[in-house]
Scaffold this active site. Structure first.
Site, short mmCIF file in Angstrom:
data_model
loop_
_atom_site.label_atom_id
_atom_site.label_comp_id
_atom_site.label_asym_id
_atom_site.label_seq_id
_atom_site.Cartn_x
_atom_site.Cartn_y
_atom_site.Cartn_z
N ASP A 74 0.85 -1.19 0.00
CA ASP A 74 0.00 0.00 0.00
C ASP A 74 0.89 1.24 0.00
OD1 ASP A 74 -2.30 1.85 0.90
OD2 ASP A 74 -3.27 -0.11 0.88
N ASP A 83 -2.51 0.71 18.33
CA ASP A 83 -3.28 -0.47 17.94
C ASP A 83 -2.56 -1.34 16.92
OD1 ASP A 83 -5.63 -1.28 19.17
OD2 ASP A 83 -6.83 0.33 18.28
N HIS A 131 -3.70 5.77 4.14
CA HIS A 131 -4.49 4.70 3.52
C HIS A 131 -4.06 3.33 4.01
CE1 HIS A 131 -5.85 2.04 0.17
NE2 HIS A 131 -6.84 2.91 0.06
N ASN A 144 -6.91 -4.86 22.61
CA ASN A 144 -6.14 -4.41 23.77
C ASN A 144 -6.93 -3.50 24.71
OD1 ASN A 144 -6.35 -2.17 22.15
ND2 ASN A 144 -4.15 -1.97 21.74
N VAL A 148 -9.94 0.53 18.38
CA VAL A 148 -10.78 -0.39 17.62
C VAL A 148 -10.11 -1.76 17.59
CG1 VAL A 148 -11.74 1.45 16.19
CG2 VAL A 148 -9.67 0.27 15.44
N ASN A 222 -13.48 1.95 -7.26
CA ASN A 222 -14.52 2.87 -6.79
C ASN A 222 -15.14 3.72 -7.88
OD1 ASN A 222 -13.78 1.95 -4.23
ND2 ASN A 222 -12.36 3.65 -3.90
N ALA A 237 -7.92 -6.03 -10.02
CA ALA A 237 -9.22 -6.61 -9.70
C ALA A 237 -9.71 -7.57 -10.78
CB ALA A 237 -10.24 -5.49 -9.48
N VAL A 244 -6.24 -14.84 -7.09
CA VAL A 244 -6.77 -13.49 -6.86
C VAL A 244 -8.22 -13.57 -6.43
CG1 VAL A 244 -7.33 -11.28 -7.94
CG2 VAL A 244 -5.15 -12.39 -8.43
N SER A 301 -11.34 -0.17 -0.95
CA SER A 301 -10.09 -0.33 -0.20
C SER A 301 -10.36 -0.74 1.24
CB SER A 301 -9.30 0.98 -0.20
OG SER A 301 -8.68 1.21 -1.43
#
Length: 577
Positions: A74, A83, A131, A144, A148, A222, A237, A244, A301
Site C-alpha cells: 500500500d 493499535d 491509507h 487491547n 478499535v 470505486n 481486480a 486473486v 479499499s
C-alpha cells in the site's frame, strides 16, 4: 505415587481476556457487528441488524496467530500506532540499525518491511501513509481494550510501501509492486492485501501475482462500473489468476455501495466498505486527529481488508498448510447470500468470518434475475431466462442446484444441475415463485432458499406508462399482440416507458423496412438495436433489461431514421414484477 493425588501442575496466574465489545470504538465497527446502529462518519447511515461479517462471533472462536503474516502492499503503515505496534512483523534475520544486510536479502535493516517508493526501510513517512495504516487496522488492530479491533487482531502485519500521495514522487509503478510482491514471497508472508488498482493489464505484474503462490485480495475499485462491460478496465481486480480474490463494497443496509465496481464474473464477493473506522496516523489541523488517531473512510479499499482478515483467521484456524486456491475457495464458500449482490458478483454473497472458522456447510441463494429473451416471440407468455448463483460460492460445480417452481399448484422440481440459468416461458398474469436448494455430490440436501413471487404482464403500446415524442402513427395490425402498432420514421422521435419492475422488454416488429434505434436505460445509452429482418416478424422482444430487485426504471427508444429503412414499430412493453 499417592493414589489420593489425581494431578499436579504449576500454579500459573490467569487474567481476564479482553472481549471485542470492550474496545471503545467497537460499537462503531458495524462491519464486524451490525446492530442497526446509526453512524455519522463520512456519511450518516442507519444499519440493518446482522448485515455484517459476523466478526464478533468469529473473534470469540479465533483471533489469529502471530505466525500468519499479512503483507499490506500500500502507501505504508504507521506501526507506531498503539493499535498496530503489537502487530508488526519483525524480520528475524535482521539486526536493527547496524547498517548491514544481515539476512542477505538485498535490503539493509528491513526490520518491518520495505519502502519501494523511496528505496529505504522507513515503512511510514510522516504526513503520508494514511491509507495503508487504515487498511492495516481493519485487518489486525489489536484487541487491547482501547481504540478499535481488527478482523484478525492476533496476526502480524508486514508493511510494504510502493504508493505515495505526493505526485512528485515516482511511485505506484507496477515495477515497484512486483518488487513488493517478490519481497513478501521471499520473506514468508502468508497472504497479500492489495487495496489499489488502475487502468491497464500488466502481464509481468500478473505473472508475479501467480508466482507468489499467496492469496491476493484485491479491491474492485470505486468507479461504480460494471467490470464485465466491454472496455471496462481496473487491474488487478480483473485478473483471472486463480489466487486473486476481488472484493466489492456494501453499505450498512446491505446495499451495494454507490461507488463500488461490480461484475457477475469479475467481482467475487462483497464486504463492508462505507463508514469504516480504523487506525490512522496523527493529523494536524484542520483534520486535527491527535495520537492515537482513528479515522473514517469509504471505499472498496476498506472492503478488501475485511476479507483479508477473514482469510487470515481461516489460516490461523487451519490444522495444516493450505494452498492459496483452497483458501480462496474456503473464503468464498463460507460467505452468505446477499440479495443486493445477486448477479452483481460471482457468488452473490457477503463475506463471513464466523463461517470461515467453523464448519458451517454450503448454502443456496435465491434466484436473482428474470431476463426476457431478446429475439423471442411473445404469445400468451414470454420466454424468460432465470439465473441464480452457484450453490457454495466456488462456482466449481462441487454442488448441484435443485431448482423448484410453484405457481397455482404445489411445488415441483424444475431442474437439477450444476448450471446457473434455465430458460422457461412464463404465462402473463400468473404468479410464480422459485426456490433453490443445494445437493452435494454425496447426495445430501441443504436448506431451501426462497425467491420472491414474480408475475409478468404485457402492456399495449398505448399504455399511459409510455410517453411518445415526435411523429408517431397508430397502425392497425392483425399480427400485433393487441391489434395495434405505434410507428415512426422520424429521426429523433422516441417513446419512454417507465414502470416498477424486475425486468422490462420492448416488444415490436422487425422487417425489411425496419431501421435502427438507440436505447437508453435511466438516461444512459446502453445499446443501438437494428430491427432489420428479411421477412416481417411480429411480437418480437426487441430489447430487454433486468435488475435484481423491483425498482422504477425508464426505457427510452429513440428512432435513428436509418437511410432507406427508417421504420420503428412498437407493439408493447413486458415487465416482470
Amino acid at each position: 505415587s499417592d493414589p489420593r493425588i489425581s494431578a499436579v501442575g504449576q500454579n500459573y496466574q490467569r487474567q481476564i481476556q479482553s472481549d471485542p465489545v470492550d474496545e471503545p470504538g467497537f460499537r462503531y465497527e458495524w462491519g464486524l457487528n451490525n446492530t442497526g446502529q446509526t453512524i455519522s462518519g463520512t456519511r450518516v447511515e442507519t444499519g440493518i441488524r446482522d448485515v455484517d461479517i459476523d466478526g464478533l462471533e468469529a473473534l470469540r472462536v479465533q483471533q489469529g496467530k502471530a505466525s500468519i503474516v499479512v503483507a499490506v502492499i500500500d502507501d505504508g503503515v504507521d506501526l507506531s500506532h498503539p493499535d498496530l505496534a503489537g502487530r508488526k512483523w519483525t524480520n528475524p534475520g535482521e539486526i536493527p540499525g547496524n547498517g548491514i544486510d544481515d539476512d542477505g536479502n538485498n535490503y539493509v535493516d528491513d526490520i518491518n518491511g520495505w519502502d519501494f517508493c523511496n528505496d529505504d526501510n522507513t515503512v511510514h513517512d510522516a504526513g503520508h501513509d494514511g491509507h495503508g495504516t487504515h487498511v492495516a487496522g481493519t485487518i489486525a488492530a489489536s484487541l487491547n481494550g482501547s481504540g478499535v479491533v481488527g478482523v484478525a487482531p492476533g496476526v502480524s502485519i508486514m508493511a510494504l510501501k510502493f504508493i505515495d500521495d505526493d505526485p512528485n514522487r515516482h511511485c505506484g509503478m507496477d515495477a515497484q509492486a512486483v518488487e513488493a510482491i517478490d519481497y513478501a514471497f521471499d520473506n514468508g508472508a502468508s497472504l497479500i492485501n492489495a487495496s489499489w488498482g488502475g487502468v491497464g493489464f500488466d502481464p509481468a505484474l500478473d505473472q508475479t501475482i501467480i508466482d507468489s503462490q499467496m492469496l491476493f485480495i484485491a479491491a474492485s475499485g470505486n468507479d461504480g462500473s460494471d467490470l464485465d462491460a466491454p472496455g471496462a478496465s481496473f487491474y488487478p481486480a480483473q485478473s483471472t489468476a486463480a489466487n486473486v480474490l476481488t472484493v466489492g463494497a456494501i453499505d450498512q443496509a446491505g446495499q451495494l455501495a454507490d461507488f463500488t465496481n461490480y461484475g457477475a464474473t469479475k467481482v467475487d464477493l462483497m464486504a463492508p466498505g462505507t463508514n469504516i473506522i480504523s487506525t490512522y496516523p496523527p493529523q494536524p489541523p484542520p483534520d486535527d486527529c491527535p495520537s492515537p488517531c482513528y479515522f473514517w473512510s469509504d471505499g472498496t479499499s476498506m472492503a478488501a481488508p475485511h476479507v483479508t482478515g477473514i482469510a487470515a483467521l481461516a489460516l490461523s484456524k487451519a490444522s495444516g498448510p493450505i494452498s492459496a486456491t483452497a483458501l480462496r475457495s474456503l473464503v468464498l464458500a463460507s460467505a452468505v447470500p446477499l440479495q443486493a449482490a445477486s448477479c452483481f458478483s460471482v457468488t452473490g454473497r457477503l463475506a463471513n468470518a464466523y463461517r470461515a472458522v467453523t464448519s458451517a456447510g454450503p448454502t443456496a441463494i435465491p434466484p436473482c434475475i428474470y431476463r426476457f429473451d431478446a429475439g423471442s416471440v411473445v404469445g400468451t407468455g414470454i420466454s424468460t431466462t432465470l439465473s441464480w448463483q452457484p450453490a457454495t460460492g466456488t462456482a466449481t460445480g462441487s454442488s448441484y442446484v435443485v431448482l423448484r417452481r410453484r405457481d397455482s399448484g404445489p411445488w415441483s422440481t424444475v431442474s437439477t444441475q450444476t448450471g446457473r440459468s434455465l430458460r422457461q416461458t412464463l404465462t402473463f398474469g400468473t404468479a410464480y415463485r422459485y426456490a433453490t436448494r443445494t445437493r452435494t455430490k454425496g447426495g445430501s440436501l441443504g436448506p431451501v432458499a426462497y425467491g420472491q413471487y414474480v408475475e409478468t404482464a404485457l402492456y399495449q403500446e398505448g399504455t399511459s406508462l409510455a410517453k411518445y415524442s415526435g411523429r408517431w402513427t397508430a397502425t392497425a395490425s392483425s399480427t400485433a399482440s393487441h391489434g395495434n402498432l405505434r410507428t415512426s420514421t422520424q429521426a429523433g422521435a422516441y417513446v419512454e416507458f417507465r414502470a416498477a419492475a424486475l425486468a422490462t422488454a420492448v416488444v415490436g416488429r422487425r422487417g425489411p423496412t425496419s431501421g435502427k434505434a438507440k436505447v437508453y436505460v435511466d438516461g444512459v445509452l446502453v445499446s443501438t438495436i437494428d430491427l432489420y429482418h428479411a421477412t416481417s416478424q411480429s411480437r418480437v422482444v426487441l430489447f430487454s433489461r433486468a435488475w435484481s430487485t423491483v425498482a422504477t426504471h425508464a426505457i427510452r427508444v429513440v428512432v435513428l431514421g436509418t437511410a432507406g429503412r427508417p421504420r420503428v414499430d412498437i407493439d408493447g412493453f413486458a415487465i416482470a414484477h
